[in-house]
Write a protein that holds these residues in place. Structure first.
Motif, PDB file in Angstrom:
ATOM      1  N   ALA A   1       0.789  -1.231   0.000  1.00  0.00           N
ATOM      2  CA  ALA A   1       0.000   0.000   0.000  1.00  0.00           C
ATOM      3  C   ALA A   1       0.820   1.280   0.000  1.00  0.00           C
ATOM      4  O   ALA A   1       0.599   2.170   0.824  1.00  0.00           O
ATOM      5  CB  ALA A   1      -0.964  -0.001   1.186  1.00  0.00           C
TER       6      ALA A   1
ATOM      7  N   PRO B   1       0.792   4.567  -6.315  1.00  0.00           N
ATOM      8  CA  PRO B   1       0.533   3.243  -6.890  1.00  0.00           C
ATOM      9  C   PRO B   1       1.583   2.876  -7.936  1.00  0.00           C
ATOM     10  O   PRO B   1       2.321   3.731  -8.444  1.00  0.00           O
ATOM     11  CB  PRO B   1      -0.858   3.394  -7.523  1.00  0.00           C
TER      12      PRO B   1
ATOM     13  N   SER C   1      -4.313   1.667 -10.289  1.00  0.00           N
ATOM     14  CA  SER C   1      -5.094   2.471  -9.345  1.00  0.00           C
ATOM     15  C   SER C   1      -4.802   1.985  -7.924  1.00  0.00           C
ATOM     16  O   SER C   1      -4.144   0.958  -7.722  1.00  0.00           O
ATOM     17  CB  SER C   1      -6.587   2.325  -9.636  1.00  0.00           C
ATOM     18  N   ARG C   2      -5.275   2.727  -6.944  1.00  0.00           N
ATOM     19  CA  ARG C   2      -5.121   2.276  -5.555  1.00  0.00           C
ATOM     20  C   ARG C   2      -5.797   0.917  -5.369  1.00  0.00           C
ATOM     21  O   ARG C   2      -5.253   0.024  -4.710  1.00  0.00           O
ATOM     22  CB  ARG C   2      -5.764   3.302  -4.617  1.00  0.00           C
TER      23      ARG C   2
ATOM     24  N   ASP D   1      -3.698  -1.806  -6.790  1.00  0.00           N
ATOM     25  CA  ASP D   1      -2.515  -2.027  -5.966  1.00  0.00           C
ATOM     26  C   ASP D   1      -2.816  -2.905  -4.758  1.00  0.00           C
ATOM     27  O   ASP D   1      -2.065  -3.821  -4.435  1.00  0.00           O
ATOM     28  CB  ASP D   1      -1.984  -0.665  -5.492  1.00  0.00           C
TER      29      ASP D   1
ATOM     30  N   ASN E   1      -9.475  -0.800  -1.071  1.00  0.00           N
ATOM     31  CA  ASN E   1      -8.916   0.528  -0.878  1.00  0.00           C
ATOM     32  C   ASN E   1      -8.777   0.777   0.613  1.00  0.00           C
ATOM     33  O   ASN E   1      -9.048  -0.107   1.433  1.00  0.00           O
ATOM     34  CB  ASN E   1      -9.804   1.593  -1.543  1.00  0.00           C
TER      35      ASN E   1
END
Length: 750
Positions: A371, A375, A460-461, A464, A690
């Motif tokens: 995290a 990203p 994207s987050r 990821d 997320n």
């Protein structure tokens, strides 16, 4: 000078336990993955000494470079002095928050006698000059940047300084021994004085000295002093460019639709709606990591590409891949823990049966995502004669070689421009080069479709967090027998968890007798315990990877909470018990722990009602960090109030960087403790997407942290990771004193 013979002896003692065998592969890895030896361009830009441009793709060495020097030892690739006296230092590592962008230039500038106000830094490439000087491969990891390059950068600075002095001596027709340097100026007899910028062009023509004398540490004027980071202003003002910010002429952006279950393939693709959206240039099927398939959408920007991806109608074939379920996996691990397995340590377990006191414990640790705030991303320009990549890579040599294989090129035809990265924690150092290979597959498919523009593949987050790779899930079981005084008679321990190195290029060196060295690092030491350690590495369809501080993320928690529990059960102070266990054999541990105790007021100050002290210490990457924390339970939630750190990392090159690394690592250690800090799977699908589902600490969770460093003049050891492992057990030990309930799992349950 570090000779190859010294490499062997030094590396054996300096490498983290998890990476003891990397040196065996070092030169072979360099030969296989890096570019061939090259000459270094000497650029006379603005009349200056330009030593640090991208080396030319040629096999010739610089005319003034002695044959005995390796590419990593020649200042031409690392130092650029302009006519105005400004000095640019090339950093041979990825900067992703750990401060190496300042620390290594600081080390070089010390021996160069540069004016620090005129020093700046830039990142390197996959050229051999920027390989780790001990490992022989490009790597930012294992907290090795300063540990391995401290002497290297000192010698680079000293060589460049000697060349400047030689140029001044030649100009003034005097003995070089009569000259002095300081703050970017050479001074000589009779008031002679020349700035480095004036001498740079002439210095280019001087021979590069093979052997140089280094300063006595007592002469340091930069090293050891708190120094503000060179990149602080750009980052705090929002002007710093990262890999995600790369913008090339005509550049396009790609996003990839990946399968919901790892390794799945496509059954069918309906892309009509996606192709019809404005800005979409192509929709292409591409091979992905671990044998999977995906669909890349290439568009004029991220948002049109993202919208087009959401418009795809995809059917996936998941029949041939394992669908992992977290609850079922834990049950399987428990069954496996009861079976015979490979042994890391052997000891007589007979005393266990008759021990006066016993502890039986099970610990469960979930998968964890890296995290990072930035990203994953990689920009690729594929041409007729080669390829160029822009990426925040921890292993640009390995990534460049992987890109070459995708394109059918020679390694020297691929240039990797290392970009500043917004975090990584291990995710940008992956043996499979998964996200780099994916970006190259997208670029290759785009070129086959007639697209010649550079393509940035952007995650994207959600991609990821949802898409792997993770810190492995682990199960520990322990049966411990000890007497009324806390003397451990037998300790029977089992670890179950995936190997992060199985199937990787590192397996041959770092998996011995079926045991991944990274899974057991931190077990037993520094305590002289009669331990039998059994290890199981099941194969699971979840991609796994090292995560900041690697095996110590779970082994430190187990060891330090159990040691504390033995102390409590025998009525002993946990600090005194630890000091008695290690005796005089581990002076650095003693010093770090005692410093944290003294500075925290442990045992002296009265805590507010409802608070308790917790203690833990751990060595990783050759540095020791001890924590004394204050914690409480408020409304059923564990709260960490204050953290006092005692750090032994030998010489602190930049104390501000050490402080920042401990603060950041402690916060990441806290992240492991908070409810929701876990990756779980149901029917093969990751359930978190997320930060709404995968918890990270907020500013309200951050405790007050005081960092204290044990003074030392010994060469520096690693600090990027050692601050993480002891935080969670120190917090857990405080909670156990408050509640009487030991924490047996992460995240906490109070």
């Amino acid at each position: 000078m570090i000779t190859s013979a010294m490499n062997d002896s030094l590396a054996r003692g300096e490498l983290p336990r998890a990476l003891q065998h990397l040196l065996d592969r070092g030169q072979e890895a360099l030969a296989d993955a890096a570019l061939p030896r090259r000459r270094f361009l000497k650029l006379a830009g603005a009349g200056g000494l330009a030593l640090g441009a991208w080396p030319a793709l040629a096999a010739d060495a610089p005319a003034n470079a002695p044959a005995g020097l390796k590419p990593t030892e020649q200042p031409e690739a690392f130092v650029r002095i302009a006519a105005d006296g400004s000095v640019t230092v090339t950093v041979n590592r990825l900067e992703f928050g750990q401060g190496v962008h300042t620390a290594l230039p600081l080390v070089l500038a010390e021996e160069l006698d540069a004016d620090w106000s005129k020093v700046q830094a830039r990142l390197g490439t996959n050229d051999p000059a920027y390989a780790d000087p001990l490992w022989g491969m490009h790597l930012t990891g294992g907290s090795t940047a300063l540990k391995h390059s401290f002497k290297q950068y000192r010698e680079l600075g000293a060589r460049a300084r000697a060349m400047l002095v030689a140029a001044a001596a030649e100009r003034w027709k005097v003995d070089a021994a009569t000259l002095k340097t300081g703050r970017g100026v050479v001074t000589g007899p009779g008031g002679k004085r020349a700035r480095y910028g004036e001498l740079a062009e002439a210095a280019m023509k001087q021979p590069v000295p093979t052997a140089v004398a280094l300063k006595d540490p007592a002469q340091f004027r930069l090293i050891g002093r708190p120094t503000r980071r060179l990149d602080a202003k750009a980052k705090s003002s929002g002007r710093q460019d990262f890999g995600i910010d790369v913008k090339l002429p005509g550049q396009l952006t790609a996003v990839v639709a990946r399968p919901p279950v790892f390794g799945a393939k496509l059954k069918s693709v309906d892309d009509a709606a996606a192709r019809a959206l404005p800005g979409v240039k192509a929709v292409l099927r591409v091979p992905l990591d671990r044998g999977a398939e995906g669909v890349a959408v290439i568009a004029t920007g991220y948002w049109p590409a993202r919208q087009a991806r959401e418009a795809l109608t995809l059917q996936w074939d998941t029949d041939a891949v394992e669908k992992v379920d977290s609850a079922r996996q834990l049950a399987q691990y428990r069954t496996l823990a009861a079976q015979p397995g490979a042994r890391q340590f052997e000891a007589d377990m007979a005393p266990l049966a008759g021990a006066a006191k016993k502890i039986e414990a099970e610990f469960a640790f979930p998968y964890l995502a890296h995290a990072p705030m930035e990203p994953l991303n990689c920009t690729v320009q594929l041409g007729d004669a080669g390829a160029e990549l822009w990426v925040g890579s921890q292993m640009p040599g390995l990534d460049g070689a992987a890109a070459a294989r995708v394109f059918g090129l020679k390694p020297e035809q691929v240039k990797v421009n290392v970009q500043m990265a917004g975090g990584g924690f291990g995710r940008r150092a992956i043996p499979s080069s998964d996200y780099v290979v994916e970006a190259c597959q997208v670029a290759k498919a785009a070129r086959a479709a007639g697209i010649a523009a550079p393509v940035r593949t952007l995650w994207s987050r959600e991609d990821d967090i949802h898409g792997g790779y993770y810190r492995p899930m682990h199960l520990h079981t322990a049966r411990i027998g000890f007497d009324d005084k806390g003397q451990v008679l037998a300790w029977d321990h089992v670890i179950v968890g995936q190997s992060i190195l199985a199937g990787s290029p590192f397996e041959q060196m770092m998996v011995k007798n079926g045991i991944d060295a990274t899974a057991v690092e931190g077990m037993r030491a520094p305590y002289p315990l009669p331990m039998r350690l059994t290890v199981h590495h099941p194969k699971v369809n979840v991609p796994v990877l090292w995560w900041r501080s690697v095996g110590s993320t779970h082994t430190a928690f187990v060891m330090e909470t159990l040691i504390d529990e033995i102390a409590r059960s025998t009525g002993q102070d946990p600090v005194a018990y630890r000091l008695a266990l290690i005796g005089t054999q581990h002076p650095r541990h003693r010093a770090a722990l005692q410093l944290a105790v003294d500075k925290s007021g442990y045992g002296k100050k009265t805590l507010p009602a409802g608070r308790a002290f917790g203690v833990a210490m751990h060595e990783s990457f050759d540095s020791v960090v001890a924590y004394v924390v204050e914690a409480s339970v408020q409304d059923g939630r564990p709260v960490l109030h204050e953290v006092t750190a005692g750090v032994h990392c030998n010489l602190a090159v930049n104390p501000l960087t050490v402080e920042a690394q401990v603060q950041g690592a402690a916060l990441m250690g806290l992240a492991m403790c908070l409810p929701g800090a876990q990756i779980t799977l149901k029917d093969g699908v990751v359930e978190q997407n997320n930060f709404g589902e995968y918890q990270v600490p907020r500013i309200t969770d951050m405790p007050k942290i005081a960092v204290h460093i044990v003074p030392s003049a010994e060469p520096p050891t690693g600090m990027g990771e050692p601050g993480l492992p002891p935080l969670a057990p120190a917090f857990a030990n405080a909670l156990a004193r408050l509640t009487g309930k030991p924490q047996r799992a992460l995240p906490f349950s109070v």
